[in-house]
Structures are given as structure tokens and as C-alpha cells.
Design a protein around this motif. Structure first.
Motif, PDB file in Angstrom:
ATOM      1  N   ALA A 132      43.949   2.452 -10.228  1.00 16.71           N
ATOM      2  CA  ALA A 132      43.301   1.771  -9.090  1.00 16.71           C
ATOM      3  C   ALA A 132      44.323   1.432  -8.010  1.00 16.71           C
ATOM      4  N   ASP A 133      45.481   0.911  -8.426  1.00 11.33           N
ATOM      5  CA  ASP A 133      46.518   0.539  -7.455  1.00 11.33           C
ATOM      6  C   ASP A 133      47.029   1.762  -6.711  1.00 11.33           C
ATOM      7  N   PHE A 134      47.265   2.828  -7.464  1.00  8.96           N
ATOM      8  CA  PHE A 134      47.859   4.006  -6.837  1.00  8.96           C
ATOM      9  C   PHE A 134      46.897   4.680  -5.856  1.00  8.96           C
ATOM     10  N   THR A 135      45.630   4.759  -6.224  1.00  5.02           N
ATOM     11  CA  THR A 135      44.681   5.460  -5.339  1.00  5.02           C
ATOM     12  C   THR A 135      44.340   4.631  -4.097  1.00  5.02           C
ATOM     13  N   GLU A 136      44.459   3.309  -4.202  1.00  2.00           N
ATOM     14  CA  GLU A 136      44.092   2.378  -3.123  1.00  2.00           C
ATOM     15  C   GLU A 136      42.623   2.565  -2.721  1.00  2.00           C
ATOM     16  N   LEU A 137      41.791   2.976  -3.674  1.00  2.00           N
ATOM     17  CA  LEU A 137      40.382   3.233  -3.347  1.00  2.00           C
ATOM     18  C   LEU A 137      39.517   1.974  -3.449  1.00  2.00           C
ATOM     19  N   GLY A 138      40.042   0.951  -4.076  1.00  2.00           N
ATOM     20  CA  GLY A 138      39.339  -0.335  -4.137  1.00  2.00           C
ATOM     21  C   GLY A 138      37.901  -0.220  -4.628  1.00  2.00           C
ATOM     22  N   GLU A 139      36.977  -0.766  -3.823  1.00  2.09           N
ATOM     23  CA  GLU A 139      35.561  -0.804  -4.209  1.00  2.09           C
ATOM     24  C   GLU A 139      34.929   0.586  -4.276  1.00  2.09           C
ATOM     25  N   PHE A 140      35.579   1.553  -3.618  1.00  2.00           N
ATOM     26  CA  PHE A 140      35.031   2.917  -3.651  1.00  2.00           C
ATOM     27  C   PHE A 140      34.953   3.463  -5.080  1.00  2.00           C
ATOM     28  N   LEU A 141      35.801   2.904  -5.963  1.00  2.00           N
ATOM     29  CA  LEU A 141      35.787   3.396  -7.349  1.00  2.00           C
ATOM     30  C   LEU A 141      34.458   3.087  -8.038  1.00  2.00           C
ATOM     31  N   ASN A 142      33.703   2.160  -7.474  1.00  3.38           N
ATOM     32  CA  ASN A 142      32.381   1.846  -8.042  1.00  3.38           C
ATOM     33  C   ASN A 142      31.275   2.715  -7.452  1.00  3.38           C
ATOM     34  N   LEU A 143      31.636   3.569  -6.505  1.00 11.77           N
ATOM     35  CA  LEU A 143      30.629   4.431  -5.858  1.00 11.77           C
ATOM     36  C   LEU A 143      30.693   5.849  -6.400  1.00 11.77           C
ATOM     37  N   PRO A 144      29.580   6.593  -6.297  1.00 12.47           N
ATOM     38  CA  PRO A 144      29.614   7.992  -6.742  1.00 12.47           C
ATOM     39  C   PRO A 144      30.592   8.818  -5.894  1.00 12.47           C
ATOM     40  N   LEU A 145      31.155   9.834  -6.511  1.00 11.48           N
ATOM     41  CA  LEU A 145      32.156  10.660  -5.813  1.00 11.48           C
ATOM     42  C   LEU A 145      31.596  11.374  -4.591  1.00 11.48           C
ATOM     43  N   ARG A 146      30.270  11.564  -4.545  1.00 12.96           N
ATOM     44  CA  ARG A 146      29.685  12.257  -3.396  1.00 12.96           C
ATOM     45  C   ARG A 146      29.871  11.436  -2.109  1.00 12.96           C
ATOM     46  N   CYS A 147      30.185  10.147  -2.252  1.00  9.91           N
ATOM     47  CA  CYS A 147      30.429   9.299  -1.070  1.00  9.91           C
ATOM     48  C   CYS A 147      31.886   9.371  -0.615  1.00  9.91           C
ATOM     49  N   TYR A 148      32.738  10.096  -1.340  1.00  9.47           N
ATOM     50  CA  TYR A 148      34.172  10.144  -1.014  1.00  9.47           C
ATOM     51  C   TYR A 148      34.452  11.264  -0.012  1.00  9.47           C
ATOM     52  N   SER A 149      35.523  11.100   0.736  1.00  7.44           N
ATOM     53  CA  SER A 149      36.012  12.218   1.554  1.00  7.44           C
ATOM     54  C   SER A 149      36.841  13.131   0.646  1.00  7.44           C
ATOM     55  N   THR A 150      37.173  14.328   1.139  1.00  6.95           N
ATOM     56  CA  THR A 150      37.966  15.263   0.322  1.00  6.95           C
ATOM     57  C   THR A 150      39.303  14.628  -0.055  1.00  6.95           C
ATOM     58  N   GLY A 151      39.906  13.926   0.905  1.00  7.24           N
ATOM     59  CA  GLY A 151      41.193  13.285   0.654  1.00  7.24           C
ATOM     60  C   GLY A 151      41.094  12.224  -0.435  1.00  7.24           C
ATOM     61  N   MET A 152      40.001  11.489  -0.434  1.00  7.64           N
ATOM     62  CA  MET A 152      39.831  10.440  -1.443  1.00  7.64           C
ATOM     63  C   MET A 152      39.654  11.037  -2.839  1.00  7.64           C
ATOM     64  N   VAL A 153      38.923  12.150  -2.900  1.00  7.46           N
ATOM     65  CA  VAL A 153      38.744  12.830  -4.196  1.00  7.46           C
ATOM     66  C   VAL A 153      40.105  13.309  -4.701  1.00  7.46           C
ATOM     67  N   MET A 154      40.903  13.849  -3.771  1.00  8.11           N
ATOM     68  CA  MET A 154      42.227  14.348  -4.152  1.00  8.11           C
ATOM     69  C   MET A 154      43.113  13.208  -4.658  1.00  8.11           C
ATOM     70  N   ARG A 155      43.042  12.055  -4.002  1.00 11.34           N
ATOM     71  CA  ARG A 155      43.826  10.893  -4.426  1.00 11.34           C
ATOM     72  C   ARG A 155      43.490  10.518  -5.864  1.00 11.34           C
ATOM     73  N   LEU A 156      42.176  10.449  -6.123  1.00 10.03           N
ATOM     74  CA  LEU A 156      41.733  10.065  -7.463  1.00 10.03           C
ATOM     75  C   LEU A 156      42.194  11.095  -8.495  1.00 10.03           C
ATOM     76  N   ALA A 157      42.010  12.367  -8.146  1.00 16.01           N
ATOM     77  CA  ALA A 157      42.388  13.440  -9.074  1.00 16.01           C
ATOM     78  C   ALA A 157      43.886  13.403  -9.344  1.00 16.01           C
ATOM     79  N   PHE A 158      44.656  13.172  -8.287  1.00 21.69           N
ATOM     80  CA  PHE A 158      46.112  13.154  -8.435  1.00 21.69           C
ATOM     81  C   PHE A 158      46.556  11.978  -9.300  1.00 21.69           C
ATOM     82  N   ALA A 159      45.990  10.800  -9.020  1.00 23.19           N
ATOM     83  CA  ALA A 159      46.373   9.603  -9.776  1.00 23.19           C
ATOM     84  C   ALA A 159      46.048   9.775 -11.258  1.00 23.19           C
ATOM     85  N   LEU A 160      44.879  10.373 -11.510  1.00 24.21           N
ATOM     86  CA  LEU A 160      44.438  10.583 -12.888  1.00 24.21           C
ATOM     87  C   LEU A 160      45.344  11.579 -13.611  1.00 24.21           C
TER      88      LEU A 160
END
Lengths: 251, 268
Positions: A134-162
Motif C-alpha cells: 500500500a505504501d509503495f503504490t501510494e494508491l490509498g483508497e483506490f485499493l478498495n476500488l475495482p481495477l477497471r477504475c484505475y488508469s494504466t499507470g496505476m495498474v502498473m504500479r500495483l503490479a510492480f509493487a506486488l
């Protein structure tokens, strides 16, 4: 001790003439005693032998279609070999297509759990990693939302952090990936370097020769699924570059 | 022999080690299926319930049976049939749905049909609960006979897992499998005592009784229908026939896994 040992490894990649045959066609071919199979095979890897041990950083180079990604997937055990012997000892982490397998209708957290469980985590072991992700992605509350609401960059952040939250013994990387905006790119680079240093063995495919020269101890140069050369990084990259220059000149 | 036995246990161990992964996938499938909570479950049960109601009116009249007699018989039969067909039809896509994971790391592929069996199984258990309620309303329930539902559900679950393996492999190699299945299942529906009773043709000789006698689904459905509707235990012959059918399907599934599992990554 971790190691990767390949001894005369071959890999035949089956390819169908058409995308697929129907059951009807299969039965008809059988009844008419025609050749049953419309499957051809391509020799994707041929007679590969090498040993990689603890502490080694190995880069795989070659032109498109040389078999680089196939070799990485064969090391990971995804592709079955058709000849020779493959021996891999150590927990493997593969970073191939890091966003592959995400469910875009599920929340960020849910995807984190599913992906982590695939990598052998349990609800108990995953707890300690969630805050870091959570800290690394800096996605905050977005982590509670479905991935379809993310931008491509946000998906990449999550994938990279994971993908980089693991501490594997053998790390396999297919191409160095870019991960969103400039600020995050810096953070990602530092995290990636840390991961590369902590893994006992790193095998990476890449076209960034400067990075490979700086980071790798050994280079495997593939050509049409065979080893063209293997040896110290600077030496092999130099040979590869002069070969590429010759090819360019000839063209 | 010893090596192959060890291999089988280690394969089951790998499936167990990944239990959090496949159970998370099952939960995700159920959430997607029942999105928007209670109504989701209601809508997904509406189609079989509506079909049952229509069949009840039409065939109840045709067979000259009262609603109290015919509705429990039909609804239990339809529930088991629905589970059987869903295992096969959803099973067709079991490996293609897991392709993203299959291409990333080596995992035991039987977890994907297991995901299908658990997902459809959960849904069928809800439908079965409804069937038991309907039967209880019309005829009452025998609690002792109901205990025999435990082995019956286990047999059905294993059958569903094996059927999903078989249809999954068939579909990855022959994409017309789902189409052929649709046709085959339509024929099988009328050759199975769902709308009518297996005893409807008792006494008469001919092809119909032969088909009903040797159709393994007759026994499979009886394992669930007899304790709920008749309040008695299924016969040994019905258990024997069901276990024999499970044995055949399980053998085919194991052979397919053994022969084709390793190369499946090339086809998904």
C-alpha cells in the motif's frame, strides 16, 4: 544452494496449421485414414547447456525470435522440455508479464491477495506485506476500488509493487518494464535494484545492453534457439554489437 | 509403482498448498455471479425455477400427477441435472479462464476444474436447499434418509471435478466441444428420468427401459431424489452404478491429466 543446470535441453513448440481442429474434422480424418494431426512443431530451443550458480547475474540477449523469453519460461518450468535435462534448485520468481492475470472487476486488495496466494503466500504471511504494498503504490483508497477504475499507470504500479514484494532465490525477468510517471519510475528503479541484489540468482532478458553490461556477470547470446556465445558480459555484448553492426551494414 | 504413488500424493499436496489461491478464485467467481448480493442469487436461480414451474404445469397434467407429487420429483431432478450440465459446460472454459496463471508458473492444472466444481457446487447446494424446502412443504422430509445425502453430494462433487477436467481438455483441443455438448445434453435430457420417473416404463420392454436402466444419470439422480422425495435410502444397485460411472469418468480424467497436462500451456 540455488542453481540452474541445463544439459542439452531441447524444446519443441507445437503449432497447429490452423488455429485449431474441430472434433468433427478429427473424427473424419480418422475414418478416412488421413493424417490425423495437423500439428507442426518448431524447435524453439536446441541443445542448450549451461550452469548458473549462486551470486551470478545472467543476461540473455539475441534478436527477436531468438528464443529469449522461451528460455526464461523453460527455466521457470512453464514450458516442458522435449529433450535433455533441466535441473533448477531454489524458489523461483518470474516477472514476465506482470499485469497478466489481474481481474479488473475485483478490487486492488483482492487482486493483491489472489496473486500472493498464487505465489504460495498464506493469509498469515501476507499480512506483513500488505502495508508495504500500500505504501509503495501510494494508491490509498483506490485499493478498495475495482481495477477497471484505475488508469494504466496505476495498474502498473500495483503490479510492480506486488511482483517485487517477494524475496526469491531465483529471479527471472523478461524485459525491464516501465512503471508510470517519472517520480514513481525513480522509486521503482531503486526497489528493482534492491530486489536484484537480494536474489541469489538473477536471469534477465533485455534489449538495454548498457544496463546488462553494468549489471550482469554473464551473458548468454541466443540465435535461432541455439547458444551463439556465452561468457563475461562485456566480451559477449561487444561481440553481439559488432555482429549487429555487420548485419546492419550488409542490409 | 511406488514412484507413481508418491507422484500422485505430491500432486495432491501441491493442490493443497495452493488452497488459498483456488479458494480465492472460487470466491471471486461467486461474487461475480451473485453481484449485488441477494438479488444476484435470486436471478441466477430464476431460470431453472421458471423452467421447473412450466414443466410442472405441462407434464403434471400430461402424466396426470398432482402438484404435491410431481413438483418435488421434478425440482430435485432438475437440480442434479443442472449441476451435471454446468460442470460440463462451464468446465469447457476451465483452462482458458486460467490461461494467464498457467503461462506464468508451473502449477497443478487440476485446480482449475476444481474451481469450476466448487463454484457450480456452491450454486447447486443453494438450489438443492430450495428443492428440499419445496419437498418439505408438499410432502415432509425424513431426517434419517437425508443423511444419505452426504455421500451422494461427495460422489456428485467428485464427478463434477472429473467432468470439468474432461470437458476442459476436450475444449482446448477441439473448440467445437461446447457446441457438441449442447446437442448431446439435449438428447440426454430426454433419455434421463428428470421429467418422468424411471418406474414410469416398468413392465414394458424395449429400447426405453434399456436406455433408462443403463443410463448412469438415472442412478446419480436417484441418489439425491430417493432420500428427499421418497424418504428412503437409495438401493445398493444405484450406489454401485453411480460409483462405477464415477470410476470411469475419473479414470478418463486421470489419463488426460497424465498425458496432456504438461503440454497444455501451448494450447491455452
Amino acid at each position: 544452494m540455488s542453481y540452474i543446470q541445463f544439459s542439452n535441453v531441447d524444446l519443441e513448440y507445437p503449432i497447429r496449421e490452423n488455429h485449431a481442429i474441430t472434433f468433427k474434422e478429427f473424427v473424419l480424418r480418422g475414418l478416412l485414414r488421413k493424417k490425423k494431426t495437423a500439428v507442426q512443431s518448431v524447435r524453439a530451443l536446441a541443445d542448450l547447456s549451461f550452469d548458473i550458480h549462486d551470486g551470478e547475474r545472467v543476461g540473455i540477449i539475441g534478436l527477436n525470435g531468438a528464443g529469449k523469453s522461451t528460455l526464461l519460461r523453460t527455466i521457470a518450468g512453464v514450458y516442458p522440455i522435449s529433450g535433455g535435462q533441466r535441473d533448477v534448485n531454489g524458489a523461483v520468481c518470474s516477472l514476465f508479464d506482470i499485469t497478466l492475470g489481474f481481474d479488473f472487476n475485483a478490487t486492488g486488495w483482492r487482486n493483491v491477495h489472489i496473486r500472493s496466494y498464487l505465489h504460495g503466500e498464506t493469509p498469515a504471511t501476507i499480512k506483513s506485506k500488505l502495508q508495504d504494498i500500500a505504501d509503495f503504490t501510494e494508491l490509498g483508497e483506490f485499493l478498495n476500488l475495482p481495477l477497471r477504475c484505475y488508469s494504466t499507470g496505476m495498474v502498473m504500479r500495483l503490479a510492480f509493487a506486488l511482483s517485487t514484494s517477494r524475496r526469491p532465490e531465483i529471479l527471472l525477468i523478461d524485459e525491464v518494464f516501465s512503471t508510470g510517471d517519472m517520480l514513481f519510475q525513480k522509486k521503482a528503479e531503486a526497489r528493482m535494484r534492491n530486489l536484484l541484489q537480494t536474489a541469489k540468482i538473477v536471469v534477465m532478458v533485455g534489449h538495454d545492453l548498457a544496463f546488462l553490461k553494468e549489471f550482469c556477470t554473464t551473458i548468454i547470446w541466443l540465435h535461432h534457439g541455439r547458444i551463439q556465445a556465452v561468457g563475461p558480459a562485456r566480451e559477449i555484448i561487444q561481440a553481439y554489437q559488432s555482429n549487429a553492426a555487420q548485419l546492419l551494414h550488409a542490409a | 509403482m511406488a514412484t507413481s504413488l508418491v507422484g500422485r500424493f505430491s500432486y495432491l499436496q501441491q493442490i493443497w498448498d495452493l488452497r488459498y489461491f483456488w479458494s480465492a478464485l472460487v470466491r471471486l467467481d461467486l461474487d461475480n455471479r451473485y453481484r449485488n448480493s441477494f438479488f444476484g442469487i435470486g436471478w441466477s436461480l430464476l431460470r431453472p425455477m421458471a423452467m421447473t414451474a412450466v414443466f410442472c404445469v405441462v407434464f403434471g397434467k400430461l402424466f396426470n400427477l398432482s402438484l404435491a407429487e410431481y413438483a418435488p420429483h421434478l425440482i430435485v431432478g432438475m437440480t442434479v441435472w443442472q449441476f451435471f450440465t454446468e460442470s460440463l459446460v462451464v468446465g469447457c472454459n476451465t483452462f482458458t479462464a486460467g490461461a494467464a496463471y498457467i503461462r506464468q508458473q508451473q502449477i497443478p492444472l487440476a485446480i482449475f476444474p476444481l474451481r469450476t466444481a466448487l463454484g457450480t457446487g456452491f450454486h447447486s447446494l443453494i438450489a438443492l436447499g430450495m428443492a428440499i424446502s419445496v419437498t418439505g412443504f408438499f410432502k415432509g422430509i425424513d431426517p434419517v434418509a437425508m443423511l444419505s445425502l452426504i455421500p451422494a453430494i461427495m460422489i456428485l462433487f467428485l464427478l463434477s471435478w472429473c467432468l470439468a477436467i474432461v470437458s476442459g481438455f476436450a475444449f482446448t483441443h477441439f473448440p467445437d466441444t461446447s457446441h457438441l455438448l449442447e446437442i448431446g445434453l439435449q438428447v440426454l435430457f430426454y433419455a434421463t428420468p428428470i421429467l418422468y420417473s424411471a418406474t414410469s416404463f416398468a413392465g414394458s420392454r424395449g429400447h426405453v427401459t434399456f436406455v433408462l436402466e443403463w443410463n448412469p444419470l438415472t442412478s446419480i439422480i436417484a441418489l439425491v431424489r430417493v432420500p428427499i422425495v421418497d424418504g428412503t435410502l437409495p438401493s445398493m444397485q444405484q450406489y454401485g452404478m453411480s460409483l462405477a460411472f464415477l470410476g470411469v469418468v475419473a479414470t478418463i480424467a486421470l489419463v488426460l491429466l497424465r498425458k496432456l497436462e504438461r503440454n497444455l500451456v501451448f494450447w491455452v
